[in-house]
Design a protein around this motif. Structure first.
Motif, short mmCIF file in Angstrom:
data_model
loop_
_atom_site.label_atom_id
_atom_site.label_comp_id
_atom_site.label_asym_id
_atom_site.label_seq_id
_atom_site.Cartn_x
_atom_site.Cartn_y
_atom_site.Cartn_z
N VAL A 232 0.83 -1.20 0.00
CA VAL A 232 0.00 0.00 0.00
C VAL A 232 0.87 1.25 0.00
N THR A 233 1.95 1.23 0.79
CA THR A 233 2.84 2.39 0.88
C THR A 233 3.48 2.70 -0.46
N VAL A 234 3.97 1.67 -1.15
CA VAL A 234 4.60 1.87 -2.45
C VAL A 234 3.58 2.39 -3.46
N MET A 235 2.38 1.83 -3.42
CA MET A 235 1.33 2.26 -4.34
C MET A 235 0.99 3.73 -4.14
N LEU A 236 0.83 4.15 -2.91
CA LEU A 236 0.53 5.55 -2.62
C LEU A 236 1.70 6.46 -2.94
N ALA A 237 2.92 5.94 -2.78
CA ALA A 237 4.11 6.72 -3.11
C ALA A 237 4.18 7.01 -4.61
N ILE A 238 3.83 6.02 -5.43
CA ILE A 238 3.81 6.21 -6.88
C ILE A 238 2.78 7.27 -7.25
N ILE A 239 1.59 7.18 -6.64
CA ILE A 239 0.54 8.17 -6.91
C ILE A 239 1.01 9.57 -6.51
N ALA A 240 1.63 9.67 -5.33
CA ALA A 240 2.10 10.97 -4.84
C ALA A 240 3.19 11.54 -5.75
N ALA A 241 4.10 10.69 -6.21
CA ALA A 241 5.18 11.15 -7.08
C ALA A 241 4.63 11.66 -8.41
N CYS A 242 3.66 10.93 -8.96
CA CYS A 242 3.07 11.34 -10.24
C CYS A 242 2.28 12.63 -10.09
N LEU A 243 1.54 12.77 -8.99
CA LEU A 243 0.79 14.00 -8.75
C LEU A 243 1.72 15.19 -8.58
N THR A 244 2.84 14.98 -7.90
CA THR A 244 3.83 16.04 -7.72
C THR A 244 4.37 16.49 -9.07
N ALA A 245 4.68 15.51 -9.94
CA ALA A 245 5.19 15.83 -11.27
C ALA A 245 4.15 16.59 -12.09
N ILE A 246 2.89 16.20 -11.98
CA ILE A 246 1.82 16.85 -12.74
C ILE A 246 1.61 18.28 -12.25
N ILE A 247 1.65 18.47 -10.94
CA ILE A 247 1.51 19.82 -10.38
C ILE A 247 2.62 20.72 -10.90
N TRP A 248 3.85 20.19 -10.92
CA TRP A 248 4.99 20.96 -11.42
C TRP A 248 4.82 21.30 -12.90
N VAL A 249 4.33 20.34 -13.67
CA VAL A 249 4.14 20.55 -15.10
C VAL A 249 3.16 21.70 -15.35
N PHE A 250 2.03 21.69 -14.66
CA PHE A 250 1.04 22.75 -14.89
C PHE A 250 1.50 24.09 -14.32
N LYS A 251 2.32 24.04 -13.30
CA LYS A 251 2.81 25.28 -12.71
C LYS A 251 3.86 25.93 -13.61
N THR A 252 4.67 25.11 -14.27
CA THR A 252 5.76 25.65 -15.11
C THR A 252 5.39 25.69 -16.59
N GLY A 253 4.35 24.94 -16.97
CA GLY A 253 3.99 24.86 -18.39
C GLY A 253 4.93 23.99 -19.19
N TYR A 254 5.68 23.11 -18.53
CA TYR A 254 6.66 22.25 -19.18
C TYR A 254 6.01 21.43 -20.31
N ARG A 255 6.48 21.67 -21.52
CA ARG A 255 6.05 20.97 -22.74
C ARG A 255 4.53 21.03 -23.00
N LEU A 256 3.88 21.95 -22.33
CA LEU A 256 2.47 22.16 -22.62
C LEU A 256 2.28 23.30 -23.60
N LYS A 257 3.19 24.26 -23.55
CA LYS A 257 3.04 25.46 -24.36
C LYS A 257 4.10 25.56 -25.44
N GLN A 258 4.68 24.39 -25.79
CA GLN A 258 5.71 24.40 -26.83
C GLN A 258 5.09 24.09 -28.18
#
Length: 258
Positions: A232-258
């Motif tokens: 369960v811990t590993v599963m939630l860690a993967i979800i948390a890591a992916c959500l963190t990456a997605i938040i960063w992407v939308f905050k910085t616009g990484y490869r969204l506005k290219q």
């Protein structure tokens, strides 16, 4: 993007669009897991299964069902979610999405939700096909569905990140084919980690897929290679890591506005 109240209509519109696109290739999508599952049981069951001993008191055919199901879930979840967000980038409609009155959270919810729905259906089709070949028991059906939903969500989120990162269709396949698939085959999908000799048993525990497969298999048979809490811990860690990456992407616009 809008930062006001929840835009349910916007989420539903994207969700319906993605599901409608999936329905256009419904039969191909459903036939693939059926054929793949049947072939696994023909190969492992007819050619190899008779020579394999029971694993943890479970017949070999039944033992591989959770791993076989997750192999399908991992790949389909990543492909569904990555293509879903990559397609508007490829066609240029991503700019319309970014300027629409819908927040980044709602965009993720719509795309990941539709991808997870498709992956859940395919997973259940895989399980149903497996029951035609072996006797599959599920000791914790509610937890099985919960585990499946969380794992599917985790890999759909991963696919969403990959879809944003990818610059072409070839890059959409790099991580699932060259990283996720080998980790799955080496992660106890078709064998018990406890059957490995040292030091390989210890080395295998660094593979996060081991924890997902073990936890999912526990919902079927009540046995696991690693503690369920660790899964369960590993599963939630993967979800948390992916959500963190997605938040960063939308905050910085990484490869969204290219």
């Amino acid at each position: 993007m809008r930062n006001g109240g929840f835009n349910g209509h916007g989420v539903l519109a994207i969700y319906r669009f993605e599901m409608a696109r999936a329905l256009r290739t419904l039969w191909q999508s459903l036939v693939t897991p059926v054929i793949t599952t049947a072939l696994y049981f023909v190969v492992f069951g007819a050619a190899i299964g008779g020579r394999m001993t029971d694993m943890q008191g479970i017949s070999f055919g039944a033992f591989i069902v959770p791993g076989l199901t997750l192999l399908s879930v991992f790949m389909q979840s990543i492909f569904n979610a990555s293509f879903g967000i990559y397609f508007p980038k490829f066609t240029g409609t991503i700019y319309e999405l970014l300027s629409a009155p819908i927040s980044s959270l709602e965009v993720v919810l719509a795309y990941v939700g539709s991808a997870a729905t498709k992956s859940m259906v395919l997973a259940l089709v895989t399980l149903a096909t497996a029951t035609l070949f072996v006797d599959v028991r599920i000791e914790h059906p509610a937890l099985m569905i919960l585990f499946l939903l969380l794992i599917t969500t985790a890999f759909c989120l991963m696919g969403f990140v990959i879809g944003i990162w990818a610059k072409n269709f070839e890059q959409l396949q790099i991580i699932p084919m060259l990283i996720v698939t080998p980790l799955t085959f080496l992660g106890g999908a078709f064998y018990s980690v406890s059957a490995l000799a040292e030091p390989w048993r210890t080395v295998t525990l660094f593979n996060p897929v081991v924890y997902l497969v073990s936890g999912f298999r526990w919902t079927f048979f009540g046995t696991a290679d690693v503690p369920v809490l660790a899964s369960v811990t590993v599963m939630l860690a993967i979800i948390a890591a992916c959500l963190t990456a997605i938040i960063w992407v939308f905050k910085t616009g990484y490869r969204l506005k290219q």
